[in-house]
Scaffold this active site. Sequence first.
Site, mmCIF file in Angstrom:
data_model
loop_
_atom_site.group_PDB
_atom_site.id
_atom_site.type_symbol
_atom_site.label_atom_id
_atom_site.label_comp_id
_atom_site.label_asym_id
_atom_site.label_seq_id
_atom_site.Cartn_x
_atom_site.Cartn_y
_atom_site.Cartn_z
ATOM 1 N N ASP A 61 -15.826 -1.655 -22.766
ATOM 2 C CA ASP A 61 -17.217 -1.912 -22.202
ATOM 3 C C ASP A 61 -18.126 -2.822 -23.102
ATOM 4 O O ASP A 61 -18.818 -3.524 -22.614
ATOM 5 C CB ASP A 61 -17.845 -0.710 -21.710
ATOM 6 C CG ASP A 61 -17.042 -0.330 -20.208
ATOM 7 O OD1 ASP A 61 -16.182 -0.905 -19.987
ATOM 8 O OD2 ASP A 61 -17.028 0.992 -20.192
ATOM 9 N N LYS A 118 11.600 -4.149 -3.502
ATOM 10 C CA LYS A 118 10.862 -5.048 -2.520
ATOM 11 C C LYS A 118 9.359 -4.318 -2.402
ATOM 12 O O LYS A 118 9.445 -3.200 -1.706
ATOM 13 C CB LYS A 118 11.678 -4.921 -1.057
ATOM 14 C CG LYS A 118 11.121 -5.816 -0.313
ATOM 15 C CD LYS A 118 12.094 -6.308 0.979
ATOM 16 C CE LYS A 118 11.741 -7.310 1.861
ATOM 17 N NZ LYS A 118 10.303 -7.125 2.711
ATOM 18 N N ARG A 129 0.706 -15.828 2.621
ATOM 19 C CA ARG A 129 1.703 -16.611 2.936
ATOM 20 C C ARG A 129 1.676 -17.355 4.319
ATOM 21 O O ARG A 129 2.180 -18.270 4.501
ATOM 22 C CB ARG A 129 2.778 -15.369 3.180
ATOM 23 C CG ARG A 129 4.152 -16.252 3.757
ATOM 24 C CD ARG A 129 5.323 -15.053 3.800
ATOM 25 N NE ARG A 129 6.289 -15.458 4.037
ATOM 26 C CZ ARG A 129 6.851 -15.548 5.535
ATOM 27 N NH1 ARG A 129 6.049 -14.718 6.410
ATOM 28 N NH2 ARG A 129 8.099 -15.983 5.636
ATOM 29 N N LYS A 139 19.398 -10.724 -5.547
ATOM 30 C CA LYS A 139 19.193 -12.134 -5.474
ATOM 31 C C LYS A 139 20.527 -12.782 -6.482
ATOM 32 O O LYS A 139 20.734 -12.226 -7.480
ATOM 33 C CB LYS A 139 17.961 -12.514 -6.335
ATOM 34 C CG LYS A 139 16.838 -12.043 -5.503
ATOM 35 C CD LYS A 139 15.327 -12.451 -6.294
ATOM 36 C CE LYS A 139 14.249 -11.951 -5.414
ATOM 37 N NZ LYS A 139 13.092 -11.943 -5.889
ATOM 38 N N CYS A 157 12.519 35.940 -6.443
ATOM 39 C CA CYS A 157 12.921 35.665 -4.936
ATOM 40 C C CYS A 157 14.135 35.208 -4.851
ATOM 41 O O CYS A 157 14.206 34.035 -5.330
ATOM 42 C CB CYS A 157 11.534 34.800 -4.531
ATOM 43 S SG CYS A 157 11.695 34.478 -2.622
#
Length: 718
Positions: free
Chosen positions: A51, A132, A153, A338, A479
Site C-alpha cells: 500500500d 473448462k 465474445r 485439445k 458413534c
Amino acid sequence: MPVHVFPSHQHPTPMTQSDSSRINTLRAAVRYHQHRYYVLDDPEVSDAEFDALFQELQRLEAEHPELASPDSPTVRVGGLIAERFEKVRHPAPILSLANAFGPEDMHAWRERLRRLLPEEEQAKLAYVVEPKFDGLTVVLHYENGRFVLGSTRGDGEVGENITPNLRTVRVLPLTIPVTGQDEKSPAEAQRRREIPDPIPNPHSPFPTPPTRLVLRGEAYVTVDDFDAFNRGQEAQGERTYANPRNFAAGSLRLLDSSISARRPLRLWTYQVLILEGVENPPASQWESLAYLRTLGFPVCPEVRRFTDDQFDELVDYLARWHDLRGRLPYELDGMVVKVDLLSQQERLGFTGKDPRWAVAYKTGGEEATTKLLDIAVKVGRTGAVTPNAVLEPVAIGGVTVSAATLHNEDYIRDLDIRVGDTVLIKRAGDVIPKVLRPLPELRDGSEQPWQMPAVCPVCGQALVRPEGEAATYCVNNACPEQLVRKVEYFVGKGALDIVGFGSRQAELFVESGFIHDLADVFDLPWETISAMEGYGEKRVENLRAGIEAAKNRPAARLLTGLGIRFVGEVVAEIVMAAFPDLPALMAADVETLSAIEGIGPKIATSLVEFFSLEPNRALIDEFASLGVRMSGEAPTIAEGVAQPFAGLTFVITGTLPTMSRDEAKAYIEARGGKVTGSVSARTDFLLAGEKAGSKLEKAEKLGVAVWSEDEMRGRAGE
Ligand code: IVH
C-alpha cells in the site's frame, strides 16, 4: 525471502532520483508485486508495504499529471463510464466447442482424428487437457507490449469493447512481459531465472514483447468471493447474482468501470489467437501456455499433457474430473481436451462453429422438480451430520433420483426450504444430486419449516455446531455410524477398491463388532463370517481374495482411504510420488511437504496433524504388520513374487471374468511386466476379456498374441 530487485521500499529514496524515474520504478515495483500476489499467489511483501508503494505512486502521479500513463497500475481503479459498449470485430472467429459426454465419445473423437491424419502425423499426436472455466470469454489485444483492447465474445464474430472494465482486473497485465521490463539488471536476470515454472518452458526468460498478440481467456470469480459479495449485497438489500458466472459477466458489462474495479474479478488465459513479431513462436498448445506464463499472463496450473499412447490414462483422468473440481476454488463447466501441435490443429480445421481438434468433456447436468417428502439427517465419516432430502422419485437424465443433498442447516434456512415443498433438483454427472431451491409459488400452506435435531439419530449424543462453522457434528468418536462411513470410504472406489465389499458389508461387520478400526478390514474373523447367513463358500472366497488383492494396491490408495482432510485421490498420488513409502511421508514436516509441486500449506498441515496423532501412527503400524503395502512401486522379486513377465509389454482390453483392469495391471506389474495403453508392434500380449473392441482387431492385424485371464494366470504359474 528472495532478493528484492526493487529496492524502493527497503532503502531510502536517493535524493538524486527524478520524480519521473521514481514513477517508473514505482510502477515496475507495483506491477511486480501485483503479479506475485495475484498471478503467482506468492507475495513477497506485506499488504502495508505494498500500500505504501501504491500510495506514493498515486501521489506522484497526482503531482505530475504530465506523466500520466494509461498503463500505470493505478489506472485499475476504473472511472470511465460508457454510454453503451462499442462493437468490435474479432480478428478471427471466436469458436465454441463440441461436447463429449463419456469415454466412448472420447475414443470416437480420437479415432476421427486418426482417420483425418496421415500415419506419420498420427505418431506425433498428443493432447493437452485443461479445465473448462465457467466464466465470461474475453479477447485481449496487445500491441508492442501494451494492452490496447479487450472485448467480450459476443456472437463469435463481433463482441463488445469492455477495455475500461478489463483494465481493472488485477491479474490482467497492462504491459508485457510483466516482470522486469523496466529493469534489466543482472540481479533481475538472476531472479527471473529462479522463478519456477510448472510447465517446462523452452522460451527465454527475457521474451521481447510480440509486436502483436491477441489471446483468449476466461474472466471468473471464485465461489467464496461470489458468496461473500452476495451476502454483502443481501445485507444492504441490494441485488444478488444467481451464480459466479453471472456475477463475472455482469461485473464486466457494467457501464461504470469504477464499479467493476471493486468486483473480485480474476482471469485465466488459454489460447493464442494471433502472435506476430516473435522469433521462435510456440509450436504447440503446451508451449503456448508456457509462453503466456513467461509474458506474465495468468495460466491455470491444472493442465496436463498426454501422448497418444496414454489416451486411456487421459480418459481415466477425465472420468475423475469431479475430483479436480472439488479441489478448485472456482467453478468448472467440464474439461477441454485439445490436440497439442498447432500444425495439426490447423490441418484438422473446423466443422461449422466447432474445431475438430478440441472437445469439451462434460457429464451433462440436468434439472427437474419434485416433492420434498422429508429431511433425514445422515452421519458422515468425519462425524458431520448432514441433512438429506427424501424426494418423490423423479427421472433425471435417465436415472431415478429419490435423495439429494441439502448441505447444512443454514442452506435450508437461507433458502427457506420446507418439508412438503416442490423443489428444483440438479443432477450433474455422478455427483450427488442437489436441491437448488424451493418453488414457493406452489405452496398450499401445509409445508413445514425444518430444524436440525438436537441429538444424533444413531447414538443419541447431543449434536454440536462449532462457532463459525456451517456444519453440525456428532462428536461421539464411538458413534457406530461414523465408523461405517469411514469403512465404506476406505473400501470404496478411489481408495482400496475392494471387490465385493460395499455399504452392506461395512454396516454388517461394524454392527457385528468385527471392525473397530480401519485395520480390522484386513483382520476379519472368517470362520464366524462363514457361518453367517448369505456368506457361502464362494462369496467368502471372493471377498477374502478381494481383500488380499487390496493389500497390494499402491500406498496412495491407502493414503486416500484414510480420509485425511484435503487429501483425496489426486493429492494422495502427488504426495506418494514424492516419498519412497508411507513411513517416509509420516516423518516429513510441513515445509518439506509444501515444497512438493501441487501441495499447499493447507494440505501439508493437515497431513502433518494427522500423522502427529498417536492412534493414527499406530493404525499405520497395524496396516504394515498385516502386510498392507506401504510403497507406491510395483512389488519386486525381493518380496517373493516370481517375475515370469519380466521384460514383456501388455495391453488390457474388455471385461475380464474376475479382475478389474486395475487388478490385472497390478497382477502383471507384480510379475515384472509392463502395461501400456494402446496396441503397437512393441506389444507382446493383449489380455482380452469380453466386449474387446478395436484393440483386439488391431492385435490380430499385427499378429500380437491374445490371452484370456485364465491363460495369463496359467503362464504366471498359478
Ligand atoms: S478452447 C477453439 N479452453 O468454453 C477453441 N475454451 O464452449 C475453443 N472455455 O466460451 C476454446 N475454458 O471460452 C477453451 N480451457 C479452455 C476453456 C474454454 C473455458 C470456454 C470458451 C467458450 C466455451 C466453449
